[in-house]
Design a protein around this motif. Sequence first.
Motif, mmCIF file in Angstrom:
data_model
loop_
_atom_site.group_PDB
_atom_site.id
_atom_site.type_symbol
_atom_site.label_atom_id
_atom_site.label_comp_id
_atom_site.label_asym_id
_atom_site.label_seq_id
_atom_site.Cartn_x
_atom_site.Cartn_y
_atom_site.Cartn_z
ATOM 1 N N PRO A 93 0.819 -1.219 0.000
ATOM 2 C CA PRO A 93 0.000 0.000 0.000
ATOM 3 C C PRO A 93 0.848 1.262 0.000
ATOM 4 O O PRO A 93 0.541 2.243 0.666
ATOM 5 C CB PRO A 93 -0.800 -0.146 1.308
ATOM 6 C CG PRO A 93 0.124 -0.865 2.220
ATOM 7 C CD PRO A 93 0.892 -1.825 1.350
ATOM 8 N N VAL A 94 1.920 1.243 -0.770
ATOM 9 C CA VAL A 94 2.818 2.398 -0.860
ATOM 10 C C VAL A 94 3.529 2.311 -2.207
ATOM 11 O O VAL A 94 3.740 1.224 -2.747
ATOM 12 C CB VAL A 94 3.843 2.395 0.310
ATOM 13 C CG1 VAL A 94 4.765 1.192 0.218
ATOM 14 C CG2 VAL A 94 4.636 3.690 0.358
ATOM 15 N N LEU A 95 3.865 3.465 -2.767
ATOM 16 C CA LEU A 95 4.647 3.494 -3.997
ATOM 17 C C LEU A 95 6.085 3.135 -3.649
ATOM 18 O O LEU A 95 6.736 3.823 -2.861
ATOM 19 C CB LEU A 95 4.583 4.884 -4.629
ATOM 20 C CG LEU A 95 5.322 5.074 -5.957
ATOM 21 C CD1 LEU A 95 4.742 4.167 -7.035
ATOM 22 C CD2 LEU A 95 5.251 6.536 -6.401
ATOM 23 N N THR A 105 -2.173 -7.184 6.591
ATOM 24 C CA THR A 105 -2.970 -7.211 7.814
ATOM 25 C C THR A 105 -2.731 -5.971 8.673
ATOM 26 O O THR A 105 -3.464 -5.747 9.634
ATOM 27 C CB THR A 105 -2.632 -8.454 8.650
ATOM 28 O OG1 THR A 105 -1.223 -8.467 8.934
ATOM 29 C CG2 THR A 105 -3.009 -9.724 7.920
ATOM 30 N N THR A 106 -1.719 -5.182 8.338
ATOM 31 C CA THR A 106 -1.426 -3.973 9.114
ATOM 32 C C THR A 106 -2.272 -2.801 8.649
ATOM 33 O O THR A 106 -2.649 -1.944 9.459
ATOM 34 C CB THR A 106 0.071 -3.628 9.005
ATOM 35 O OG1 THR A 106 0.839 -4.762 9.422
ATOM 36 C CG2 THR A 106 0.430 -2.433 9.880
ATOM 37 N N TYR A 107 -2.592 -2.762 7.354
ATOM 38 C CA TYR A 107 -3.287 -1.603 6.797
ATOM 39 C C TYR A 107 -4.619 -1.979 6.154
ATOM 40 O O TYR A 107 -5.026 -1.424 5.139
ATOM 41 C CB TYR A 107 -2.369 -0.887 5.803
ATOM 42 C CG TYR A 107 -1.072 -0.484 6.454
ATOM 43 C CD1 TYR A 107 -1.050 0.424 7.506
ATOM 44 C CD2 TYR A 107 0.132 -1.048 6.061
ATOM 45 C CE1 TYR A 107 0.137 0.769 8.140
ATOM 46 C CE2 TYR A 107 1.326 -0.707 6.682
ATOM 47 C CZ TYR A 107 1.318 0.203 7.720
ATOM 48 O OH TYR A 107 2.493 0.545 8.353
ATOM 49 N N ASN A 108 -5.290 -2.943 6.749
ATOM 50 C CA ASN A 108 -6.651 -3.314 6.366
ATOM 51 C C ASN A 108 -7.401 -3.717 7.623
ATOM 52 O O ASN A 108 -6.825 -3.798 8.709
ATOM 53 C CB ASN A 108 -6.637 -4.493 5.383
ATOM 54 C CG ASN A 108 -6.314 -4.087 3.958
ATOM 55 O OD1 ASN A 108 -7.091 -3.406 3.311
ATOM 56 N ND2 ASN A 108 -5.154 -4.515 3.465
ATOM 57 N N GLU A 109 -8.696 -3.997 7.455
ATOM 58 C CA GLU A 109 -9.529 -4.522 8.534
ATOM 59 C C GLU A 109 -9.985 -5.924 8.163
ATOM 60 O O GLU A 109 -10.208 -6.225 6.977
ATOM 61 C CB GLU A 109 -10.739 -3.617 8.763
ATOM 62 C CG GLU A 109 -10.413 -2.257 9.366
ATOM 63 C CD GLU A 109 -9.905 -2.368 10.804
ATOM 64 O OE1 GLU A 109 -10.449 -3.199 11.567
ATOM 65 O OE2 GLU A 109 -8.974 -1.630 11.162
ATOM 66 N N PRO A 110 -10.128 -6.820 9.135
ATOM 67 C CA PRO A 110 -10.473 -8.212 8.822
ATOM 68 C C PRO A 110 -11.762 -8.375 8.020
ATOM 69 O O PRO A 110 -11.827 -9.213 7.111
ATOM 70 C CB PRO A 110 -10.599 -8.867 10.205
ATOM 71 C CG PRO A 110 -9.771 -8.030 11.107
ATOM 72 C CD PRO A 110 -9.888 -6.631 10.575
ATOM 73 N N THR A 134 2.624 -8.420 6.548
ATOM 74 C CA THR A 134 2.446 -7.421 7.603
ATOM 75 C C THR A 134 2.941 -6.051 7.176
ATOM 76 O O THR A 134 2.733 -5.076 7.894
ATOM 77 C CB THR A 134 3.167 -7.847 8.893
ATOM 78 O OG1 THR A 134 4.577 -7.874 8.657
ATOM 79 C CG2 THR A 134 2.690 -9.212 9.364
ATOM 80 N N THR A 135 3.615 -5.943 6.048
ATOM 81 C CA THR A 135 4.061 -4.691 5.426
ATOM 82 C C THR A 135 5.115 -3.963 6.246
ATOM 83 O O THR A 135 4.841 -3.412 7.313
ATOM 84 C CB THR A 135 2.898 -3.743 5.136
ATOM 85 O OG1 THR A 135 1.879 -4.438 4.411
ATOM 86 C CG2 THR A 135 3.366 -2.551 4.293
ATOM 87 N N ALA A 136 6.345 -3.968 5.704
ATOM 88 C CA ALA A 136 7.455 -3.288 6.359
ATOM 89 C C ALA A 136 7.639 -1.885 5.794
ATOM 90 O O ALA A 136 7.319 -1.628 4.636
ATOM 91 C CB ALA A 136 8.738 -4.092 6.173
ATOM 92 N N GLY A 137 8.157 -0.991 6.637
ATOM 93 C CA GLY A 137 8.551 0.330 6.178
ATOM 94 C C GLY A 137 7.644 1.443 6.655
ATOM 95 O O GLY A 137 6.418 1.282 6.719
ATOM 96 N N ASN A 152 0.772 6.571 4.937
ATOM 97 C CA ASN A 152 -0.422 6.611 4.090
ATOM 98 C C ASN A 152 -1.684 6.255 4.867
ATOM 99 O O ASN A 152 -2.787 6.325 4.318
ATOM 100 C CB ASN A 152 -0.273 5.638 2.919
ATOM 101 C CG ASN A 152 0.693 6.136 1.871
ATOM 102 O OD1 ASN A 152 0.961 7.327 1.784
ATOM 103 N ND2 ASN A 152 1.224 5.224 1.067
ATOM 104 N N PHE A 153 -1.510 5.851 6.125
ATOM 105 C CA PHE A 153 -2.643 5.389 6.921
ATOM 106 C C PHE A 153 -2.689 6.086 8.284
ATOM 107 O O PHE A 153 -2.963 5.453 9.305
ATOM 108 C CB PHE A 153 -2.588 3.858 7.078
ATOM 109 C CG PHE A 153 -2.833 3.125 5.790
ATOM 110 C CD1 PHE A 153 -4.103 2.747 5.421
ATOM 111 C CD2 PHE A 153 -1.783 2.862 4.923
ATOM 112 C CE1 PHE A 153 -4.332 2.096 4.215
ATOM 113 C CE2 PHE A 153 -1.994 2.215 3.717
ATOM 114 C CZ PHE A 153 -3.282 1.824 3.361
#
Length: 444
Positions: A58-60, A96-101, A125-128, A134-135
């Motif tokens: 979820p990031v460029l 799972t870090t930048y969404n809802e179940p 889990t998305t690093a960085g 963005n959230f």
Amino acid sequence: MSRQLHLNAFLMSTGHHEASWRLPESNPFANTSVEHYQELARIAERGLFDSVFFADSPVLLGDVGRRPAGSLEPTVLLTAIAAVTSRIGLIATASTTYNEPYNLARRFASVDHVSGGRAGWNVVTTAGPDAARNFNLADQPAHAERYERAAEFLEVAYQLWDSWQDDAAIADKSTGVWAVNDRVVPIDHVGRYFQVRGPLNLSRSPQGHPLIVQAGSSEDGKGLAARYAEAVFTAQQTLEDAQAFYQDLKARTAALGRDPSTIKILPGIVPVIGGTVEEAQRLERELDSLIRPDYARLTLAKTLKVKPEDLPFDEQLPADLPDEDEIEGAKSRYTLIVTLARREKLTVRELIGRLGGGRGHRTFSGTPEQVADAIQDWFEAGAADGFNIMPPVLPSGLSTFVDQVIPILQSRGLFRTEYTGTTLRDHYGLARPATRAALQEATA
């Protein structure tokens, strides 16, 4: 039947080599072309691959000057691919870090319905810190916290997928009852990270649960995979490292009471294929010559948490790099890159060349027979259940693999000659899970 390979096609715009877009044959705007990805999926299905897979963030990512930047949202793309294929599995990455179940459980159940049971979810889990910003967050959550949230996220998703019994919808026209109310129940989940009432607003999908894939190889990542994953995508450079990872993850899975055969481990391989060794090496040299070193060094410096000027092109990595424990991002990829550079005493320029083809995944150049040998060697040596095939150039690299390598693997009895099932779980040899309520009734 003897044990056979599982093959997943990892699709990335013009190919996994970062300079593939510069080749005369490449469409530099393929990253946003639905038709391009549909054609790739059809090629992979012709080759009887288990699945196609799309990474996502979820990031460029990176400098937009370096290679085609930006990607279509993968679950949306999967629905377009589902319309032009009939058997091949469809796997998308979602964080799972930048969404809802609730949103993701519904989205992947929807893809499973649309595709007739071919959906898979690569859980990351998305690093960085850039994604966090963005959230509405100043920085990324800590590594351990991201994995704790991921575990609870998956538990909620399973409950939502099971909130409808398989026989809830009866569509009884004579009585006017479409579904039985007490077979569709709220989940009433209250946990550390989530409070979710439920039930899902979609009936149970063809696979029950979409296939769960995991791609992190840190200690936390392996713990999550052992508990939940049914396929694992991993990056390993040597046979010994791959065997150690394979044995460790299978043992962790068994220790949690799961059958180790129900988790499939698929290292990535970037096959550079030529009619002769010289032809394959020539293609590899051509691609490497098109890498922009300044862009590549910026990305490497960011991964290693140093300044670009601390990485002179013709010197080896500095001795005082951070320890893995200090890395809150992609821990396992950091360790892989540093270990590769140290083990082979690579200069920064040489390391950039090695990473340009597959970002730390194993790159292998040779004839179709040699590529088949490389795959067979790891498979039979207890290092893999199959492979994540990462063509350096698309579509040509995938077509060559399907037309020239797949027949060799089939002739050796290592790969299917036809699809025997219709769902992604069928391809991976996995049973369709019963709902938790059904399991409770069966043991009552």
